[in-house]
Scaffold this motif. Structure first.
Motif, PDB file in Angstrom:
ATOM      1  N   UNK A 229       0.718  -1.488  -0.039  1.00 46.89           N
ATOM      2  CA  UNK A 229       0.063  -0.027   0.048  1.00 46.89           C
ATOM      3  C   UNK A 229       0.991   1.098  -0.126  1.00 46.89           C
ATOM      4  N   UNK A 230       0.992   1.993  -0.920  1.00 47.94           N
ATOM      5  CA  UNK A 230       1.610   3.230  -1.214  1.00 47.94           C
ATOM      6  C   UNK A 230       0.815   4.673  -0.347  1.00 47.94           C
ATOM      7  N   UNK A 231       1.591   5.523   0.110  1.00 50.88           N
ATOM      8  CA  UNK A 231       0.902   6.632   0.944  1.00 50.88           C
ATOM      9  C   UNK A 231       1.728   7.864   0.465  1.00 50.88           C
ATOM     10  N   UNK A 232       1.129   9.017   0.353  1.00 46.73           N
ATOM     11  CA  UNK A 232       1.388  10.173   0.233  1.00 46.73           C
ATOM     12  C   UNK A 232       1.009  11.029   1.599  1.00 46.73           C
ATOM     13  N   UNK A 233       1.799  11.783   2.121  1.00 45.84           N
ATOM     14  CA  UNK A 233       1.392  12.515   3.576  1.00 45.84           C
ATOM     15  C   UNK A 233       1.973  13.821   3.455  1.00 45.84           C
ATOM     16  N   UNK A 234       0.995  14.811   3.644  1.00 42.48           N
ATOM     17  CA  UNK A 234       1.405  16.279   3.923  1.00 42.48           C
ATOM     18  C   UNK A 234       1.050  16.925   5.020  1.00 42.48           C
ATOM     19  N   UNK A 235       1.685  17.953   5.208  1.00 42.05           N
ATOM     20  CA  UNK A 235       1.350  19.033   6.266  1.00 42.05           C
ATOM     21  C   UNK A 235       0.754  20.289   5.622  1.00 42.05           C
ATOM     22  N   UNK A 236      -0.616  20.384   5.700  1.00 40.54           N
ATOM     23  CA  UNK A 236      -1.158  21.546   4.899  1.00 40.54           C
ATOM     24  C   UNK A 236      -1.497  22.691   5.837  1.00 40.54           C
TER      25      UNK A 236
END
Length: 565
Positions: A182-189
């Protein structure tokens, strides 16, 4: 023989003799504090432990991964990893509470016990020096949890990528294994506004409210129904007081998917949505804080063979076959670079990422056996050159191995091969078993073109074909190249080998007889082969009703050309 997948006595003996060492190592390592980005104490422990076992060449890389190589001079290599970090902090109280063979402590199973399995497997290889087709890399790596961003395995794959032909991550529990990542992309917005007093400046943009509006838009994203894609806001913070129009607010946001195309679509949607909301009154920023890539295209046969090898090896150790599932693990990195990889756990337990985490210590010995066996078996799934093409079989060893395979597969054919005298026999009315039926059939195919699949030098599958073939049931396709026999050892079925054999035969035909049509026949109840033929672009061109008995037709196929499709 290896085909039976049993755990050999040499593995059992090693594990019995080293069980107490493994349990003591588990106790010591579990009580050694660690957290993502602060794994130094465990790094030092593992280096010293391996040196005590005689593995003097153990070293750490610039990041801190603990590495020991077996036969480093070999060009091809298989990488084995287990991560040293846990989700807990260095200040987390660590005490192993033993209730019989149930041991409880934060981090004991994710991933401490699997690090012990890695260390013990390396010790087994070091002491027994098995003959393998490639080198092995054992690495206790860093940064697998949380926002560690898989930094340890990234560094390992960056360094060894050109030489890697496969990888296994030791992680999670015994009941499942993970060939899908499972791939993921994580951000602080973040959102920033002018802010102000809640009464005096009412009407100005509120960063919290604006961020909430962005969240609403992001949650309206339509995911691809063909893939399992998710999104989540995990944390929101900002503002000053109840009577202040918030000047700033931020959130942690992630997308997850097992399909890289879906993940890319999510990233594009996020970028476009934020860009559309930017204004003089509200400024948004988007910081990438973590990215675990999805799998790209990898060799499906090798993936199937590695998966089956792990399932059968673990089942042989304690009787239960693990179920295939999907997860985000160290394997994300190699799979994203087309390197086949699987994630496997060896011991029973539960409660990962909680303070109630537990391990069934009774599963440690069988887990050690499975780990030692697996590190010696996977290289044969990854590194060995398996395809051999011949214009006839003259080698006596190969002839004998093909004969054994014909006998093993005899009853899979309709009628059985032992009832036939050639690969192009057409009269099925009076077939009966012959004392030398297999021998006759063998002589017939040994004069044909042959594609062999070998493992450890032994023929495990073959396909034969004739050139300039003519028959009345294929009169529209004169002088075709006719595929006659396909046999796959039973323990090697379901791994995509048949498709590889077809591809190799087609390549050989294209090289030797360019432009020739490819034909074959089978029987109508052979559903497995017809499924493969449909997938590979073969079309039915003739059916002989009840030709091989009531309800069993003979069916002829031809490989379609572009203008046939």
């Amino acid at each position: 023989m290896r085909k039976k997948w049993e755990i050999e006595d040499e593995y059992r003996k090693f594990c019995r003799n080293n069980k107490e060492l493994a349990l003591q190592t588990l106790r010591e390592l579990t009580l050694t504090p660690t957290e993502t980005g602060k794994e130094e104490q465990r790094i030092a422990y593992c280096v010293e432990w391996m040196k005590r076992q005689g593995m003097e060449s153990v070293h750490t890389d610039e990041l801190g991964n603990v590495i020991w190589e077996y036969r480093p001079e070999q060009e091809k290599k298989v990488l084995y990893t287990a991560h040293l970090d846990t989700v807990f902090s260095l200040e987390e109280p660590l005490e192993i509470k033993e209730d019989g063979m149930i041991w409880r402590c934060p981090g004991i199973t994710d991933d401490t016990v699997n690090v012990v399995m890695l260390l013990m497997a390396a010790k087994y290889v070091h002491e027994t020096e098995p003959e393998l087709p490639c080198g092995l890399i054992f690495a206790a790596d860093l940064g697998e949890e949380g926002l560690g961003n898989l930094c340890g395995v990234r560094a390992l794959v960056d360094h060894y990528e050109e030489n890697l032909c496969g990888m296994a991550a030791f992680d999670l529990y015994r009941d499942k294994m993970y060939p899908i990542c499972i791939g993921s992309v994580r951000y602080r917005i973040s959102a920033k506004t002018k802010g102000g007093h809640s009464f005096l400046n009412f009407g100005r943009k509120n960063a919290i409210a604006e961020l909430a509006g962005l969240i609403g838009e992001l949650y309206r994203f339509q995911t691809d129904a063909a893939s399992h894609t998710t999104y989540n806001v995990g944390k929101i913070e900002g503002g000053t007081s109840v009577n202040t129009i918030a000047q700033d607010a931020s959130m942690l946001f992630e997308f997850r998917s097992e399909d890289y195309r879906s993940l890319e679509a999510c990233e594009t949607y996020l970028e476009e949505t934020i860009a559309a909301r930017q204004s003089e009154e509200v400024q948004y920023s988007c910081e990438l804080v973590g990215k675990r890539p999805c799998a790209r295209e990898t060799d499906p046969v090798q993936m199937a063979r590695m998966t089956r090898c792990a399932q059968k090896t673990l089942k042989a150790a304690d009787g239960e076959e693990p179920v295939c599932s999907e997860a985000s693990t160290d394997c994300n990195i190699p799979l994203s670079r087309h390197i086949p990889a699987i994630c496997v756990g060896f011991c029973r337990g539960g409660g990962a990422h909680t303070r109630e985490e537990w391990l069934d210590a009774a599963s440690v010995e069988d887990g050690m056996c499975a780990a030692a066996a697996l590190v010696c078996r996977l290289p044969w799934m990854c590194c060995e050159s398996r395809i051999v093409v011949r214009d006839g079989i003259e080698d006596q060893k190969e002839r004998e191995e093909i004969r054994q395979l014909l006998e093993l597969c005899d009853q899979d054919f309709v009628p059985p091969l032992s009832h036939r005298n050639s690969t192009s026999q057409t009269n099925w009315a009076e077939t009966e078993e012959k004392t030398d039926g297999i021998a006759e059939y063998l002589e017939n195919i040994c004069s044909q073109h042959v594609v062999l699949w070998k493992e450890e030098g032994v023929v495990r599958a073959f396909m034969t074909w004739k050139d300039h073939f003519n028959c009345e049931n294929l009169e529209a396709y004169p002088d075709s190249c006719y595929l006659t026999t396909l046999c796959v050892w039973p323990d090697y079925r379901g791994q995509g080998i048949s498709e590889v054999m077809y591809a190799e035969a087609e390549k050989d035909i294209a090289a030797k007889f360019p432009g020739s049509r490819i034909t074959l026949r089978t029987w109508s109840t052979n559903g497995a082969q017809e499924h493969i033929l449909d997938k590979l672009g073969y079309g039915l061109v003739r059916r002989l009703k009840d030709d091989r008995g009531e309800g069993i037709d003979t069916v002829y196929f031809v490989k379609k050309e572009e203008n046939d499709r």
